[in-house]
Scaffold this active site. Structure first.
Site, PDB file in Angstrom:
ATOM      1  N   GLU A 243      45.373  65.891  37.436  1.00 17.34           N
ATOM      2  CA  GLU A 243      44.946  65.374  36.128  1.00 17.34           C
ATOM      3  C   GLU A 243      44.972  66.508  35.100  1.00 17.34           C
ATOM      4  OE1 GLU A 243      44.789  63.203  33.829  1.00 17.34           O
ATOM      5  OE2 GLU A 243      43.563  61.758  34.940  1.00 17.34           O
TER       6      GLU A 243
ATOM      7  N   ASN B  33      40.162  57.348  29.502  1.00 17.41           N
ATOM      8  CA  ASN B  33      41.528  57.824  29.668  1.00 17.41           C
ATOM      9  C   ASN B  33      42.311  57.608  28.375  1.00 17.41           C
ATOM     10  OD1 ASN B  33      42.236  58.991  32.257  1.00 17.41           O
ATOM     11  ND2 ASN B  33      41.646  57.036  33.161  1.00 17.41           N
TER      12      ASN B  33
ATOM     13  N   ASP C  56      46.208  54.914  32.261  1.00 17.77           N
ATOM     14  CA  ASP C  56      45.602  56.220  32.563  1.00 17.77           C
ATOM     15  C   ASP C  56      45.901  57.167  31.399  1.00 17.77           C
ATOM     16  OD1 ASP C  56      44.708  58.650  34.007  1.00 17.77           O
ATOM     17  OD2 ASP C  56      44.782  57.371  35.768  1.00 17.77           O
TER      18      ASP C  56
END
Length: 291
Positions: free
Chosen positions: A20, A150, A201
């Site tokens: 991430e 997100n 996301d």
């Protein structure tokens, strides 16, 4: 829309349990990203093709460049200044440090230098997180009751911010003050993704105002025009892509992180960090305005 095929290259780096927060420093041509669950920060120097892992004492998920010597790390208890040379970490601003149930997740720097960042429950508990704004030492909570923040990203002129609470399936848009990055008015739905599979996301906005969004569980990267309509979609060799980022001196390439935890055991590239064989007209994130 049927996803297009795109060639991909896997960076020479270990697969992440939960990759991430990719970031890029154009001055050194270096990409950075995290393994949140593995408590690691990765540093990839494109000139050498080598990747180095830095162990962290906490879960962290987002990096902002302050200057040539310092970075800001968004971690589970707040913002930490990281010395690039030594790796030393110094707490700058505590965020939910008294709440052991939450951790950091998505974030990105607004063109003015303000940082938007989101927290969430460690087990993705409903409504346990929030989205914050940090600028020149000041911290404010923007939105509360967020489950999985997100897709935080911004238009090049700083007049628009985007974000999502992934379980809702709704990409949101809100006007922002270009000088401060603070929202103006109420958010509105930019695109409803619920009928297209997977959850929204991480995201980034290119030089033409198009939003590139990783589809967790959908194995693809969707591109939305400024009007919210889907323009293109690209299939990826990972089912759980987490966040895209423009890299290269001209921001002409795209990097995508992914997650191994929860992916099918037959998925060889799960958790890897990918470079897409796709020319893009990207742009780099601004540096964080600390003072």
């Amino acid at each position: 829309m049927k996803p297009e095929t795109v060639t991909t290259t896997v960076l020479d780096a270990p697969a992440c349990l939960l990759g991430e927060g990719p970031a890029y420093d154009a001055q050194t041509d270096t990409a950075w990203w995290f393994d949140i669950l593995g408590k690691g920060l990765f540093e990839h120097v494109f000139a050498t093709g080598r990747t180095r892992r830095h162990d962290l004492p906490f879960m962290a998920s987002q990096l902002s460049v302050i200057d040539a010597e310092r970075q800001m790390i968004f971690a589970d208890t707040g913002l930490f200044v990281r010395d690039v040379t030594s790796g030393n970490l110094t707490l700058h601003t505590a965020i939910e440090a008294d709440n052991a149930a939450t951790r950091s997740n998505d974030g990105r720097v607004h063109p003015c230098g303000a940082l938007w960042m989101g927290t969430m429950g460690r087990e993705a508990e409903t409504g346990l997180g929030a989205i914050y704004w940090f600028y020149r030492g000041e911290l404010r909570q923007l939105y509360k009751n967020i489950s999985i923040p997100n897709a935080i990203c911004f238009s090049a002129d700083g007049a628009t911010a985007y974000y999502t609470d992934t379980p809702t399936g709704l990409l949101m848009r809100v006007a922002t003050d270009p000088a401060t990055g603070l929202p103006i008015g109420e958010p509105a739905v930019f695109h409803d993704t619920r009928a297209t599979g997977g959850g929204p996301d991480g995201a980034v906005v290119d030089a033409e105002g198009c939003l590139w969004n990783a589809r967790w569980g959908g194995g693809r990267l969707d591109v939305y025009g400024p009007d919210g309509a889907v323009r293109r979609s690209f299939g990826l060799p990972v089912s759980q892509p987490t966040c895209p980022l423009f890299v290269g001196s001209d921001a002409g390439r795209m990097l995508v992180t992914s997650a191994r935890k929860g992916a099918p055991t037959t998925e060889d590239r799960a958790g890897t960090t990918l470079l897409l064989g796709l020319p893009v007209r990207g742009r780099h994130d601004a540096r964080l305005a600390l003072v």
